[in-house]
Motif scaffolding. Structure first.
Motif, PDB file in Angstrom:
ATOM      1  N   ALA A 211     143.779  68.063 -36.356  1.00 32.89           N
ATOM      2  CA  ALA A 211     143.646  66.687 -35.861  1.00 32.89           C
ATOM      3  C   ALA A 211     144.516  65.731 -36.681  1.00 32.89           C
ATOM      4  CB  ALA A 211     142.186  66.255 -35.907  1.00 32.89           C
TER       5      ALA A 211
ATOM      6  N   LEU B 284     149.659  61.966 -27.094  1.00 32.06           N
ATOM      7  CA  LEU B 284     148.945  60.754 -27.513  1.00 32.06           C
ATOM      8  C   LEU B 284     147.458  60.853 -27.181  1.00 32.06           C
ATOM      9  CD1 LEU B 284     149.563  58.038 -28.845  1.00 32.06           C
ATOM     10  CD2 LEU B 284     149.796  57.054 -26.579  1.00 32.06           C
ATOM     11  N   ASN B 285     147.125  61.396 -26.020  1.00 35.22           N
ATOM     12  CA  ASN B 285     145.712  61.589 -25.677  1.00 35.22           C
ATOM     13  C   ASN B 285     145.049  62.574 -26.631  1.00 35.22           C
ATOM     14  OD1 ASN B 285     145.953  59.842 -23.556  1.00 35.22           O
ATOM     15  ND2 ASN B 285     146.141  61.429 -21.998  1.00 35.22           N
TER      16      ASN B 285
ATOM     17  N   THR C 194     136.208  67.566 -31.185  1.00 33.42           N
ATOM     18  CA  THR C 194     136.659  67.770 -29.806  1.00 33.42           C
ATOM     19  C   THR C 194     137.839  68.728 -29.755  1.00 33.42           C
ATOM     20  OG1 THR C 194     135.949  65.516 -29.307  1.00 33.42           O
ATOM     21  CG2 THR C 194     137.385  66.579 -27.708  1.00 33.42           C
TER      22      THR C 194
ATOM     23  N   ALA D  93     144.797  68.276 -22.994  1.00 28.35           N
ATOM     24  CA  ALA D  93     144.473  66.860 -23.215  1.00 28.35           C
ATOM     25  C   ALA D  93     145.247  65.944 -22.280  1.00 28.35           C
ATOM     26  CB  ALA D  93     144.756  66.474 -24.665  1.00 28.35           C
TER      27      ALA D  93
ATOM     28  N   ALA E 176     145.892  63.026 -29.709  1.00 30.06           N
ATOM     29  CA  ALA E 176     145.741  62.365 -31.002  1.00 30.06           C
ATOM     30  C   ALA E 176     144.501  61.478 -31.048  1.00 30.06           C
ATOM     31  CB  ALA E 176     146.987  61.538 -31.316  1.00 30.06           C
ATOM     32  N   LYS E 177     144.026  61.033 -29.892  1.00 28.67           N
ATOM     33  CA  LYS E 177     142.831  60.179 -29.846  1.00 28.67           C
ATOM     34  C   LYS E 177     141.538  60.979 -29.987  1.00 28.67           C
ATOM     35  CE  LYS E 177     145.136  56.844 -26.825  1.00 28.67           C
ATOM     36  NZ  LYS E 177     145.176  56.239 -25.462  1.00 28.67           N
ATOM     37  N   HIS E 178     141.604  62.300 -29.830  1.00 30.87           N
ATOM     38  CA  HIS E 178     140.401  63.122 -29.919  1.00 30.87           C
ATOM     39  C   HIS E 178     140.016  63.350 -31.379  1.00 30.87           C
ATOM     40  CE1 HIS E 178     140.283  63.701 -25.732  1.00 30.87           C
ATOM     41  NE2 HIS E 178     141.235  64.601 -25.629  1.00 30.87           N
ATOM     42  N   PRO E 179     138.713  63.341 -31.693  1.00 29.18           N
ATOM     43  CA  PRO E 179     138.288  63.710 -33.049  1.00 29.18           C
ATOM     44  C   PRO E 179     138.428  65.216 -33.277  1.00 29.18           C
ATOM     45  CG  PRO E 179     136.381  63.295 -31.663  1.00 29.18           C
ATOM     46  CD  PRO E 179     137.595  62.932 -30.843  1.00 29.18           C
TER      47      PRO E 179
ATOM     48  N   ARG F 118     147.903  63.570 -35.154  1.00 30.15           N
ATOM     49  CA  ARG F 118     148.087  62.110 -35.280  1.00 30.15           C
ATOM     50  C   ARG F 118     149.377  61.779 -36.024  1.00 30.15           C
ATOM     51  NH1 ARG F 118     141.804  61.687 -37.010  1.00 30.15           N
ATOM     52  NH2 ARG F 118     140.956  62.180 -34.969  1.00 30.15           N
TER      53      ARG F 118
ATOM     54  N   LEU G  79     151.983  59.588 -33.901  1.00 33.92           N
ATOM     55  CA  LEU G  79     152.097  58.184 -34.304  1.00 33.92           C
ATOM     56  C   LEU G  79     153.043  57.964 -35.481  1.00 33.92           C
ATOM     57  CD1 LEU G  79     148.268  57.436 -34.109  1.00 33.92           C
ATOM     58  CD2 LEU G  79     149.967  57.067 -32.325  1.00 33.92           C
TER      59      LEU G  79
END
Length: 456
Positions: free
Chosen positions: A356, A295-296, A304, A291, A298-301, A360, A364
């Motif tokens: 997932a 952080l990138n 993905t 990824a 964490a943005k994926h569903p 996150r 975060l």
């Protein structure tokens, strides 16, 4: 601090930028009321950091009490709504934040050199650049454990070391196999093979050498027996020295790989503990590297995350209108490996959903514990156990209806012999046989009459 002179023009938000096209126009809208320099870069960095985090610094608090307290009846325009809430709570000042304030701040930044007199443009540019560098450096130093670049480099190096080790070991076995081919079949472990070759060298030395610290007693006896009747060719001492040097390289790289793996494991537990508990440190590190950063990722569903690493197969399936893949890098997780072939798709989908969430939480969240990852892993293991035991009940859409069980049918275990498979000839009925015989009887006299007629 700047004071607004003409509030009517501020109401026209769309055309407010026209009032800040030149310094002369800007001075008609706002006027400098108070300006205070920072003593050094450290003080400026502390104030900037507090503003970024939405906190009220000590210097700003003092200035607000001195300057703004005199005009307490007026509103204070702030660019950050969070900072405005803090000022209102602590100093009881009325703050305003709106699109009009945002446009106003943008105009002030564009003409700041004309609004603040006594500051050369070069000095202002140098101050801004120095503060920007200090702020960026502070953000990087703020949490060194959260820098996931180390993980990306470590997992990439680990894969490279594995490839090099495989090449070196294959070359070592093939090279020494010309001299002692039987040793490769007796010793299957690569590292043990290299240690044994490095210690003994020529196969004639096996009889007098003690390799009990490397090999078990039974295997040691087999090696010594095979060395006496070996079919390998004779090699020179220089050849053996080169092979031993190659074995040294293999052993050193293996030791460094073990050390690098421990480093990667500790780094993964520091940066993404919940992700590590869910899928393991190797799979988690590969997901982060694929990824680009945590952080990138964490943005994926979850869908993905499930297919990361299988993009080529996915687009090929979409292009040819075939079944899409069910898993990517997550296939190498231990939970997916434990399930049978039929349930791998279901487990990988559920594991990706829980993974997932943990990603996150790690990226975060502020907590560093791995409790959430352990709880989610337990849920996936329970689901896997239910699927393996075939204990799943079908529940209706509302969830209120009871599960319906299939009707029991007794199946006899007694098998009856089927004679239809014995004969391969076609079966003909008796009536058809009788008809064929009658036809043959009627045809014979006709032929006889013709024969008699020809004779006459």
């Amino acid at each position: 601090f700047l004071q607004v002179l003409n509030e009517k023009k501020l109401q026209e938000v769309d055309s407010l930028w026209k009032e800040f096209e030149t310094p002369e126009k800007a001075n008609k809208i706002v006027k400098l009321k108070h300006f205070e320099k920072f003593q050094d870069t450290t003080e400026a960095l502390a104030a900037s950091t507090a503003l970024v985090e939405g906190k009220l610094s000590k210097n700003l608090k003092k200035i607000l009490k001195k300057i703004v307290a005199k005009d307490a009846h007026e509103q204070l325009a702030v660019a950050d709504a969070k900072l405005g809430g803090v000022i209102k709570d602590k100093l009881n000042l009325s703050c305003i934040h709106s699109p009009m304030v945002t446009e106003l701040m943008r105009g002030i930044r564009s003409q700041v050199e004309g609004l603040i007199t006594g500051l050369p443009s070069r000095e202002m540019a140098a101050m801004c650049l120095g503060l920007a560098h200090s702020l960026s450096r502070y953000k990087l130093k703020f949490s060194p454990d959260k820098v996931d670049t180390m993980i990306i480099q470590a997992i990439s190096l680990l894969d490279d070391l594995d490839k090099e080790l495989n090449n070196y070991i294959m070359r070592c076995r093939e090279w020494y196999g010309w001299h002692f081919p039987e040793l490769g079949k007796i010793i299957t472990d690569n590292l043990t093979y290299c240690k044994c070759v490095r210690k003994v060298g020529d196969r004639s030395n096996f009889a007098s050498s003690d390799v009990s610290d490397i090999l078990p007693e039974e295997i040691e006896e087999d090696v010594k027996a095979a060395a006496e009747i070996s079919m390998g060719t004779e090699v020179s001492e220089e050849d053996i020295n080169n092979i031993i040097h190659l074995c040294d390289q293999v052993i050193e790289i293996s030791e460094y790989r073990t050390q690098l793996y421990d480093y990667l494991k500790n780094r993964m537990m520091a940066i993404a503990p919940n992700l590590t508990v869910m899928v393991g440190e190797l799979v988690g590190a590969r997901l982060i590297a694929h990824a680009g950063s945590l952080l990138n990722l964490a943005k994926h569903p979850a869908s993905t995350v499930q297919l990361l690493g299988a993009e080529k197969a996915l687009f090929r399936a979409l292009k040819t209108k075939r079944d899409t893949p069910k898993f990517g890098l997550i296939y190498h997780a231990s939970l997916v490996g434990q399930s049978n072939t039929k349930n791998k798709g279901k487990i990988s989908r559920m594991l990706a959903a829980k993974t997932a969430l943990t990603i996150r939480y790690d990226a975060l969240g502020e907590s560093t514990s791995a409790e959430m990852g352990a709880e989610n892993r337990l849920k996936v293991e329970t689901r896997l156990r239910l699927l393996e035991e075939r204990g799943i009940r079908r529940i209706s859409g509302t969830g209120k209806a009871l599960a319906k069980t299939d009707k029991y049918q007794n199946k006899s275990e007694i098998k009856v012999f089927d004679p239809s498979g014995d004969s391969t000839l076609p079966v003909v009925s008796k009536k058809r046989k009788i008809q064929e015989v009658d036809e043959q009887d009627t045809e014979v006299p006709v032929k006889a009459k013709k024969f008699k007629a020809e004779m006459k």
